[in-house]
Design a protein around this motif. Structure first.
Motif, mmCIF file in Angstrom:
data_model
loop_
_atom_site.group_PDB
_atom_site.id
_atom_site.type_symbol
_atom_site.label_atom_id
_atom_site.label_comp_id
_atom_site.label_asym_id
_atom_site.label_seq_id
_atom_site.Cartn_x
_atom_site.Cartn_y
_atom_site.Cartn_z
ATOM 1 N N ARG A 39 110.345 20.798 4.608
ATOM 2 C CA ARG A 39 109.379 20.747 5.703
ATOM 3 C C ARG A 39 109.772 19.657 6.699
ATOM 4 N NH1 ARG A 39 104.421 20.107 1.438
ATOM 5 N NH2 ARG A 39 104.934 21.921 0.124
ATOM 6 N N PRO A 40 109.409 19.820 7.949
ATOM 7 C CA PRO A 40 109.665 18.752 8.925
ATOM 8 C C PRO A 40 108.951 17.474 8.501
ATOM 9 C CG PRO A 40 109.019 20.796 10.024
ATOM 10 C CD PRO A 40 108.777 21.010 8.565
ATOM 11 N N LEU A 41 109.554 16.349 8.827
ATOM 12 C CA LEU A 41 108.930 15.072 8.498
ATOM 13 C C LEU A 41 107.593 14.935 9.206
ATOM 14 C CD1 LEU A 41 111.869 12.515 8.642
ATOM 15 C CD2 LEU A 41 110.892 13.633 6.629
ATOM 16 N N GLY A 42 106.631 14.376 8.503
ATOM 17 C CA GLY A 42 105.336 14.103 9.105
ATOM 18 C C GLY A 42 105.329 12.753 9.797
ATOM 19 N N ALA A 43 104.138 12.283 10.094
ATOM 20 C CA ALA A 43 104.007 11.014 10.808
ATOM 21 C C ALA A 43 104.392 9.818 9.943
ATOM 22 C CB ALA A 43 102.566 10.856 11.302
#
Length: 203
Positions: free
Chosen positions: A71-75
């Motif tokens: 998954r794309p990196l979160g904050a």
């Protein structure tokens, strides 16, 4: 080796990786890494996803491909990585007798001890990858060197390592005086001398 001893050394490796990843700052995420063509952000996303996948496998749900999704990196990528590592260690505390690892082909079912060994050596190398991307030194956790080197030397070498999705490049030759970490790295196709544009080691 008894599986409890293997799990103790695995925990040490994962905790060491958490300590290294904790040093990552937002402006570090675009850095290159020893993983060809991966930035530090892409490496962290991969490492986090693999924790989730192996945790699912340890709970008997490894065939669920969604568990392995990158998954794309979160904050808060450091917090996300840490959370995934904590969940992984909880899952490994009472692992299923066999792990389903769908990324491995043609055989994808492995005894727990073998699967845990796969994960251990991957995170020895990836913790070093993160450290070198940051310009940091990396030291193997105490007591892990002998086991990690044995596992690294068992990883098959050959043309399969030239495949685009191979986790390791072809083995390199270690210097005669190489320490265990350098021997692990060279056995798995990493140069112990890798640095980002010759950057000095950051303490």
């Amino acid at each position: 080796m008894h599986i409890n001893d293997l799990l103790a050394q695995h925990r040490a490796v994962i905790r060491a990786s958490v300590e290294v990843v904790a040093r990552v700052r937002t402006d570090d995420l675009g850095r290159p890494t020893p993983c060809a063509e991966w930035t530090l952000a892409e490496l962290l996303a991969h490492m986090t996803a693999q924790h989730r996948g192996f945790a699912a496998a340890a709970r008997g749900n490894g065939s669920d491909l969604a568990a392995w999704e990158v998954r794309p990196l979160g904050a808060s990528p450091v917090a996300d990585y840490t959370d995934a590592a904590v969940d992984l260690l909880a899952a490994f505390a009472s692992p299923a007798p066999e792990f389903e690892l769908p990324e491995f082909q043609p055989v994808s079912t492995f005894p727990a001890a073998q699967a845990i060994s796969f994960h251990l050596i991957d995170y020895v190398v990836h913790a070093w990858d993160v450290a070198r991307s940051l310009g940091l030194d990396y030291v193997l956790p105490a007591g892990v060197a002998d086991l990690a080197l044995r596992i690294a030397l068992l990883v098959p070498d050959g043309d399969n390592r030239l495949a685009p999705d191979s986790p390791f490049a072809p083995a390199l030759t270690a210097a005669d005086e190489a320490d265990p970490l350098a021997r692990i790295l060279t056995a798995l196709g990493r140069s112990p001398e890798w640095s980002r544009h010759g950057q000095a080691v950051r303490k």
